[in-house]
Write a protein that holds these residues in place. Structure first.
Motif, PDB file in Angstrom:
ATOM      1  N   ASP A 140      66.267  57.545  38.817  1.00  0.00           N
ATOM      2  CA  ASP A 140      65.953  58.969  38.620  1.00  0.00           C
ATOM      3  C   ASP A 140      67.204  59.840  38.647  1.00  0.00           C
ATOM      4  OD1 ASP A 140      63.217  58.378  38.531  1.00  0.00           O
ATOM      5  OD2 ASP A 140      63.119  58.321  40.726  1.00  0.00           O
TER       6      ASP A 140
ATOM      7  N   GLU B 247      66.877  63.399  37.170  1.00  0.00           N
ATOM      8  CA  GLU B 247      66.095  64.295  38.031  1.00  0.00           C
ATOM      9  C   GLU B 247      66.917  64.696  39.258  1.00  0.00           C
ATOM     10  OE1 GLU B 247      65.004  61.571  36.652  1.00  0.00           O
ATOM     11  OE2 GLU B 247      63.355  62.232  35.375  1.00  0.00           O
ATOM     12  N   TYR B 248      67.570  63.717  39.888  1.00  0.00           N
ATOM     13  CA  TYR B 248      68.377  64.024  41.078  1.00  0.00           C
ATOM     14  C   TYR B 248      69.459  65.049  40.742  1.00  0.00           C
ATOM     15  CZ  TYR B 248      66.323  59.961  43.512  1.00  0.00           C
ATOM     16  OH  TYR B 248      65.471  59.080  44.116  1.00  0.00           O
ATOM     17  N   ARG B 249      70.036  64.916  39.535  1.00  0.00           N
ATOM     18  CA  ARG B 249      71.123  65.827  39.161  1.00  0.00           C
ATOM     19  C   ARG B 249      70.648  67.272  39.062  1.00  0.00           C
ATOM     20  NH1 ARG B 249      74.360  62.155  34.677  1.00  0.00           N
ATOM     21  NH2 ARG B 249      76.070  61.546  36.054  1.00  0.00           N
ATOM     22  N   GLN B 250      69.346  67.432  38.771  1.00  0.00           N
ATOM     23  CA  GLN B 250      68.838  68.799  38.686  1.00  0.00           C
ATOM     24  C   GLN B 250      68.643  69.418  40.057  1.00  0.00           C
ATOM     25  OE1 GLN B 250      65.520  68.474  36.019  1.00  0.00           O
ATOM     26  NE2 GLN B 250      66.872  67.775  34.374  1.00  0.00           N
ATOM     27  N   GLN B 251      68.539  68.576  41.092  1.00  0.00           N
ATOM     28  CA  GLN B 251      68.278  69.090  42.445  1.00  0.00           C
ATOM     29  C   GLN B 251      69.501  69.076  43.353  1.00  0.00           C
ATOM     30  OE1 GLN B 251      64.629  67.565  44.410  1.00  0.00           O
ATOM     31  NE2 GLN B 251      64.358  66.402  42.523  1.00  0.00           N
ATOM     32  N   TYR B 252      70.443  68.158  43.083  1.00  0.00           N
ATOM     33  CA  TYR B 252      71.525  67.927  44.042  1.00  0.00           C
ATOM     34  C   TYR B 252      72.881  67.932  43.335  1.00  0.00           C
ATOM     35  CZ  TYR B 252      67.488  66.029  46.513  1.00  0.00           C
ATOM     36  OH  TYR B 252      66.248  65.868  47.083  1.00  0.00           O
TER      37      TYR B 252
ATOM     38  N   ALA C 236      73.398  63.122  44.130  1.00  0.00           N
ATOM     39  CA  ALA C 236      72.530  62.505  43.112  1.00  0.00           C
ATOM     40  C   ALA C 236      72.886  61.025  42.967  1.00  0.00           C
ATOM     41  CB  ALA C 236      72.685  63.234  41.783  1.00  0.00           C
TER      42      ALA C 236
ATOM     43  N   ARG D 134      71.773  58.939  45.983  1.00  0.00           N
ATOM     44  CA  ARG D 134      70.335  58.639  45.935  1.00  0.00           C
ATOM     45  C   ARG D 134      70.043  57.496  44.953  1.00  0.00           C
ATOM     46  NH1 ARG D 134      66.596  62.645  48.150  1.00  0.00           N
ATOM     47  NH2 ARG D 134      67.921  63.850  49.546  1.00  0.00           N
TER      48      ARG D 134
END
Lengths: 391, 391
Positions: free
Chosen positions: A80, A83-88, A93, A96
């Motif tokens: 993911d 997706e992780y890059r959009q949050q962290y 990212a 994770r």
């Protein structure tokens, strides 16, 4: 031929961890060895006793599937990361994704090489993975014992190395001398010109090198000086060539010392002593002997002649001021060492034996052969003659 | 000219640590940059706002004093390494020496690059030193903005690169064609032969390279394929050369795509589109624009022509399947990036701009220039013509 990883399996069990992890580009030789794959940017290799797993960039995915030793190859799109890059932030990212990758293989604890990147390790630790630096750096121990294929690679590179040394010696042999300076085709024969001839010869044999040493006179008296400028008659010229096979990535390493014209009596004496030290050190090479034994054999020859070594004068800047040799493989300097702290030699080790003497008032002398440790002693794969005076 | 470390000083204060620490050989570009010194084995560099301090092996001590940027240079004999070695295993003895070295400069906490070796970090932590991986990897940010000297180094390497490209194109131009295969002097003209000509030309200009790409036809359709075997007429031949100055250690990077004979209509169209994408991306280069903006400009040209990019088809294996470029310096790939996540460009950045298209059914096309970002836009230091057909 894939490497024998039974020692790694034992080591993982001894350390009581679930796997062994590398995060590095293939310029890191542990990575290249374990993954069996080369890529210019860092990627992740996980060894567990039940399989070898790679996590590589999308760009390397196809090639890793074809070329690597891995049982499974995955890429960020299998996880993911987007997706992780959009949050962290990027490092979180990536951490994770790395943790998810280990979880896929039920790995909660890993040993890693001493050189494992701290950022990756601390990222994994934050996500509950135990990460332990392997103080034994077991992959460097495993890599020190070569397979038959690896020995063949090194033999091939050494053949190229000898051709390059011929090219270098020929330039010195055919040089003319004027006012003590060597000339080739009307131009002073420089260290740079000899290095170029060496490199071109190596290229033609499928080898490359980052650096080479062609050091004359005072330059030769400093073992790490690469040399520069015109070469002089009646002085020692150290030529140390350590090429890498471009396809195989294995190295070889050899040094010869030459003198065009008339060496001083001291230089002649030092050359003979160094040939004697080489011979004494080689006589000590066999499985079960230690690298310390081999180093001691070389030191004794010099010490018996009244010359300083690090054993008799720990801070000396003249005399025999380095170790007697080192292992050679994917790295040009690897295990085993031949020094006062070095452990036992085993069959399959590939080592240089390279005693030398240095003093700015005299110049430098070093003679270096590369040999394979065998069941009953050693095989010297160096064929290049040992002669000081070039005519 | 020494680098401007005021940003590093600010960063150390922001992170509230006493210093910034590197433990690496000079193959690590952060190490070479900060220490201003090259050595083949790992050594320690400590930056504090009050000075730069090196801990190097005895063998490198003299040279480090002469060549490095450091205010002080020390060696193991200045510490108790020999005594520690008698009491502790090697990694613990080294950890104690490292801790003593930091204590000498009253340093209790350090930030380190993400790639800092875990073994060294955990050894220091055991002795009460706080070690924090710098998620911003600030040295890579500092290194991305070049001094005038660094720009000169890159310009020099690019001149060598253009000479090597001439040597390569000349071989293709003078080749004869028989049964669709290129011939030189009666032998098939191979990727390997062209690479050798490139490397020899680079050597003559004081440059070296680890790898180079001369990839034809299907090989050219894989951006990471280095290419091998005979070159063919009427197909695209991608030549990507990224040499390093042997003395300066700085890189350049340039790609051209050639076709001997008659390119297909698609190949011609792709070449023109790629020249257009290069031009559009270059138009977007200026301080304050982001690497994402430049990447978008290239993508739009391809997308407007109906060709896939990672923006329109994230898992595509054909079309424009890499980023638009990268920074160049001591590393051939460094900051800034030109990709969807890349930040602002600044004057002093050195970047490649290299759009391309790939499909095994067509071949590959890539055109890569290297440019300096300036106060008011950019300076393109690439002079090599952009022409597909070689006659």
């Amino acid at each position: 031929m894939e490497p024998d990883l039974s020692l790694l399996s034992d080591h993982v069990r001894e350390l009581d961890v679930d796997g062994y992890l590398i995060h590095a580009a293939s310029t890191d030789s542990n990575q290249r060895y374990l993954a069996g794959f080369g890529a210019p940017d860092p990627f992740v290799t996980l060894y567990t006793p039940s399989g070898l797993h790679l996590l590589v960039s999308g760009l390397e995915y196809g090639r890793a599937q074809k070329e690597s030793h891995a049982d499974t190859v995955e890429r960020p799109s299998d996880y993911d990361l987007s997706e992780y890059r959009q949050q962290y932030p990027e490092h979180e990212a990536t951490a994770r994704m790395h943790a998810d990758f280990l979880n896929t293989y039920d790995v909660d604890s890993v040993a890693v090489p001493e050189t494992f990147p701290l950022g990756t390790a601390d990222g994994l630790r934050k996500h509950g993975i135990e990460v332990e630096a392997d103080a034994d750096d077991v992959l460097t121990v495993i890599r020190s014992v070569k397979t038959a294929d690896e020995l063949d690679h090194i033999r091939t590179v050494q053949a190229a190395n000898e051709a390059a040394m011929v090219a270098a010696e020929d330039l010195i042999a055919t040089a003319t001398v004027s006012d003590g300076v060597l000339y080739d085709d009307g131009e002073p024969l420089t260290s740079e010109r000899v290095k170029e001839a060496i490199e071109i010869e190596l290229l033609r044999h499928g080898c490359a090198l980052d650096e080479t040493i062609v050091a004359c006179g005072k330059d030769a008296a400093d073992p790490h000086n690469r040399g520069s400028g015109p070469l002089h008659a009646n002085e020692s010229i150290i030529i140390d060539i350590f090429p890498r096979g471009k396809a195989s990535k294995y190295h070889s390493d050899m040094t010869r010392t030459f003198c065009k014209g008339e060496p001083s009596d001291t230089l002649r004496e030092w050359y003979e002593l160094t040939a004697e030290a080489l011979s004494a050190a080689l006589d000590a090479v066999e499985p079960g002997a230690t690298g310390a034994d081999v180093h001691a054999a070389a030191c004794e020859v010099y010490e018996d002649a009244g010359l300083p070594t690090f054993r008799t004068e720990p801070t000396t800047e003249v005399g025999f001021i380095h170790s007697t040799g080192h292992g050679v493989g994917l790295d040009v300097h690897e295990l085993p060492g031949l020094n006062p702290r070095a452990g036992e030699l085993s069959a399959g080790h590939v080592i240089t034996v390279e005693p030398g003497l240095y003093d700015p008032a005299v110049g430098g002398v070093r003679i270096e052969d590369i040999v394979f440790v065998t069941e009953d002693g050693y095989e010297n794969i160096t064929e290049y003659p040992i002669d000081l005076v070039v005519e």
